[in-house]
Design a protein around this motif. Structure first.
Motif, PDB file in Angstrom:
ATOM      1  N   LEU A   1       0.846  -1.183   0.000  1.00 11.21           N
ATOM      2  CA  LEU A   1       0.000   0.000   0.000  1.00 11.21           C
ATOM      3  C   LEU A   1       0.887   1.240   0.000  1.00 11.21           C
ATOM      4  O   LEU A   1       1.934   1.262   0.654  1.00 11.21           O
ATOM      5  N   PRO A   2       0.470   2.296  -0.702  1.00 12.11           N
ATOM      6  CA  PRO A   2       1.275   3.517  -0.718  1.00 12.11           C
ATOM      7  C   PRO A   2       1.145   4.286   0.598  1.00 12.11           C
ATOM      8  O   PRO A   2       0.300   3.978   1.441  1.00 12.11           O
ATOM      9  N   ALA A   3       1.983   5.304   0.754  1.00 14.11           N
ATOM     10  CA  ALA A   3       1.885   6.186   1.925  1.00 14.11           C
ATOM     11  C   ALA A   3       0.534   6.883   1.932  1.00 14.11           C
ATOM     12  O   ALA A   3      -0.076   7.128   0.881  1.00 14.11           O
ATOM     13  N   ASN A   4       0.059   7.211   3.128  1.00 13.42           N
ATOM     14  CA  ASN A   4      -1.246   7.859   3.276  1.00 13.42           C
ATOM     15  C   ASN A   4      -1.069   9.363   3.429  1.00 13.42           C
ATOM     16  O   ASN A   4       0.006   9.856   3.802  1.00 13.42           O
ATOM     17  N   ASP A   5      -2.152  10.110   3.185  1.00  9.94           N
ATOM     18  CA  ASP A   5      -2.120  11.563   3.359  1.00  9.94           C
ATOM     19  C   ASP A   5      -2.639  11.931   4.749  1.00  9.94           C
ATOM     20  O   ASP A   5      -2.569  11.119   5.686  1.00  9.94           O
ATOM     21  N   ALA A   6      -3.203  13.124   4.884  1.00  9.64           N
ATOM     22  CA  ALA A   6      -3.555  13.641   6.213  1.00  9.64           C
ATOM     23  C   ALA A   6      -4.850  13.069   6.786  1.00  9.64           C
ATOM     24  O   ALA A   6      -5.184  13.350   7.933  1.00  9.64           O
ATOM     25  N   ARG A   7      -5.608  12.288   5.991  1.00 15.68           N
ATOM     26  CA  ARG A   7      -6.850  11.699   6.500  1.00 15.68           C
ATOM     27  C   ARG A   7      -6.664  10.217   6.803  1.00 15.68           C
ATOM     28  O   ARG A   7      -5.927   9.525   6.093  1.00 15.68           O
ATOM     29  N   ALA A   8      -7.349   9.722   7.834  1.00 13.56           N
ATOM     30  CA  ALA A   8      -7.363   8.289   8.108  1.00 13.56           C
ATOM     31  C   ALA A   8      -8.138   7.595   6.991  1.00 13.56           C
ATOM     32  O   ALA A   8      -9.212   8.047   6.597  1.00 13.56           O
ATOM     33  N   ASP A   9      -7.587   6.503   6.495  1.00 20.77           N
ATOM     34  CA  ASP A   9      -8.225   5.736   5.428  1.00 20.77           C
ATOM     35  C   ASP A   9      -8.834   4.467   5.997  1.00 20.77           C
ATOM     36  O   ASP A   9      -8.198   3.778   6.813  1.00 20.77           O
ATOM     37  N   TYR A  10     -10.038   4.149   5.566  1.00 16.83           N
ATOM     38  CA  TYR A  10     -10.685   2.878   5.902  1.00 16.83           C
ATOM     39  C   TYR A  10     -10.962   2.174   4.580  1.00 16.83           C
ATOM     40  O   TYR A  10     -11.946   2.450   3.904  1.00 16.83           O
ATOM     41  N   LEU A  11     -10.021   1.315   4.193  1.00 15.80           N
ATOM     42  CA  LEU A  11     -10.011   0.711   2.866  1.00 15.80           C
ATOM     43  C   LEU A  11     -10.787  -0.596   2.865  1.00 15.80           C
ATOM     44  O   LEU A  11     -10.524  -1.491   3.676  1.00 15.80           O
ATOM     45  N   ARG A  12     -11.741  -0.719   1.932  1.00 14.40           N
ATOM     46  CA  ARG A  12     -12.412  -2.004   1.762  1.00 14.40           C
ATOM     47  C   ARG A  12     -11.386  -3.044   1.316  1.00 14.40           C
ATOM     48  O   ARG A  12     -10.547  -2.778   0.440  1.00 14.40           O
ATOM     49  N   ALA A  13     -11.461  -4.221   1.923  1.00  9.01           N
ATOM     50  CA  ALA A  13     -10.477  -5.258   1.631  1.00  9.01           C
ATOM     51  C   ALA A  13     -11.115  -6.631   1.730  1.00  9.01           C
ATOM     52  O   ALA A  13     -12.047  -6.843   2.499  1.00  9.01           O
ATOM     53  N   GLU A  14     -10.596  -7.556   0.938  1.00  8.42           N
ATOM     54  CA  GLU A  14     -10.984  -8.960   1.028  1.00  8.42           C
ATOM     55  C   GLU A  14      -9.940  -9.712   1.831  1.00  8.42           C
ATOM     56  O   GLU A  14      -8.744  -9.360   1.805  1.00  8.42           O
TER      57      GLU A  14
END
Length: 395
Positions: free
Chosen positions: A334-347
């Motif tokens: 996964l790439p680096a994240n920005d200033a927001r928390a990410d909640y990524l859909r995943a299998e």
């Protein structure tokens, strides 16, 4: 200068601070499943109430080994042997039956030989006094705290409260949750669609998300993009929690904020450092907490998971209302994240979490296929295959 986005954890804390747990009432045990204990639950009785046999066999005195014995009676669950076991005597006994007075061990039936009333040893027999006996109070004793206030009544805890002697429990009353969707383009699912119309499914989804919680749902339907209509609907609400979807952003048709304020409500915070779900707002309308969720379905789902469910748990008396995370190894980088928390859909495949290729917040198919959400903190560095990542499991 724009207002800084509120971190997720701070928004959750501020939301919980908007309301206190609801009043309590005693409810029948059969209605307590999935709710939270409003007070410590102590045992009203001792379990087991007396020494019980853990096996089918014969109750004997250990000192009488290796036998023989004379069988003088029988003890079964609910029908105890009334007498006492003396030297050289045995009582036929079944699993869960009370041990007779004087007996201190069970000779299991596989190691016993019996002809009429005569019983002899056909194996090694019990190795010590107390063998194959469940002693009085093995599970719990009267007065012992079994379930603490704020713990959820799981099926096992429900059974524990019942066997401890309780027929009713103190619970917070159910949370009255009013749910509304907003948008002129929305129509009920299954309705023939005209140009630019869209089936409205957020109310259906949100109601299903709350199905395991102690709630009473008030369906406000689909509200139009008119401030006067929204204000009228909001003034009529009688609920502990008002949840809207759509209209919480900054467009010309995003009218939740002005309508709420016109109805006498107030905004406590707005816009979260979260993806998806940034436009969410929280406020009060009289005694009701208001949560304005985004209209995009994935954003509505994620904000309901992070804010609506925890608030309901808090109102219901939960000691730890926030969703529980766990960790899984990452299936792909996964790439680096920005200033927001990410909640990524995943299998989840072979014990690893694989983020969906496209994370657009309008895409319900990826949400339907997801087994978890990968939680990426703000400014998280790149993650490699195999790295441990925080996840929220999706049932």
């Amino acid at each position: 200068m724009p207002t800084p986005l509120l971190p997720v954890a701070e928004a959750q804390c501020r939301l919980v601070a908007l309301a206190t747990p609801l009043p309590t009432a005693r409810v029948p045990l059969a209605e307590a499943a999935g709710r939270w204990a409003a007070e410590d639950i102590a045992a009203l009785r001792t379990q087991p109430a007396s020494d019980l046999s853990a096996m089918d066999g014969y109750a004997i005195r250990f000192a009488d080994l290796p036998g023989p014995w004379e069988v003088i009676g029988e003890s079964a669950a609910g029908r105890a042997f009334a007498g006492a076991v003396n030297a050289g005597e045995a009582v036929r006994i079944f699993t869960g039956a009370p041990m007779p007075q004087g007996a201190d061990a069970v000779l299991v039936q596989e190691e016993a030989a019996r002809q009429g009333a005569r019983l002899t040893l056909a194996g090694k027999g019990p190795l010590a006094p107390g063998r194959h006996v469940r002693p009085k109070g093995l599970d719990f004793t009267a007065g012992e705290t079994l379930i603490q206030a704020g713990e959820r009544l799981t099926p096992a805890r429900l059974a524990l409260a019942g066997i401890a002697g309780h027929g009713t429990l103190a619970m917070r009353r159910k949370v009255r949750v009013a749910i509304a969707a907003t948008g002129d383009e929305l129509v009920p699912p299954g309705t023939p669609l005209a140009d630019a119309q869209l089936p409205e499914t957020n109310r259906l989804m949100l109601t299903a998300q709350l199905a395991d919680l102690p709630v009473e749902i008030i369906d406000l339907g689909i509200l139009p993009d008119r401030r006067d209509a929204l204000e009228y609907a909001f003034r009529a609400v009688t609920a502990d929690l008002l949840v809207t979807s759509g209209g919480a952003s900054v467009g010309d048709h995003d009218l939740i904020r002005p309508a709420l304020e016109a109805a006498g409500g107030e905004i406590h915070f707005w816009r979260i450092a979260l993806r998806p779900g940034k436009p969410m707002l929280a406020g009060k309308l009289g005694d009701a907490v208001v949560l304005g969720l985004p209209g995009n379905p994935v954003s509505a789902f994620v904000t309901a998971l992070l804010f609506v469910r925890p608030l309901i748990a808090h109102l219901s008396g939960a000691s730890d209302p926030l969703p529980e995370t766990r960790r899984l190894p990452l299936g792909e980088p996964l790439p680096a994240n920005d200033a927001r928390a990410d909640y990524l859909r995943a299998e989840v495949r072979e014990g690893r979490a694989f983020a969906s290729m496209i994370q657009d917040s309008s895409m319900l198919q990826t949400l339907a296929r997801a087994g978890c959400l990968i939680v990426r903190a703000p400014h998280a560095p790149p993650a490699k295959t195999g790295d441990s990542v925080e996840i929220l499991h999706l049932a």
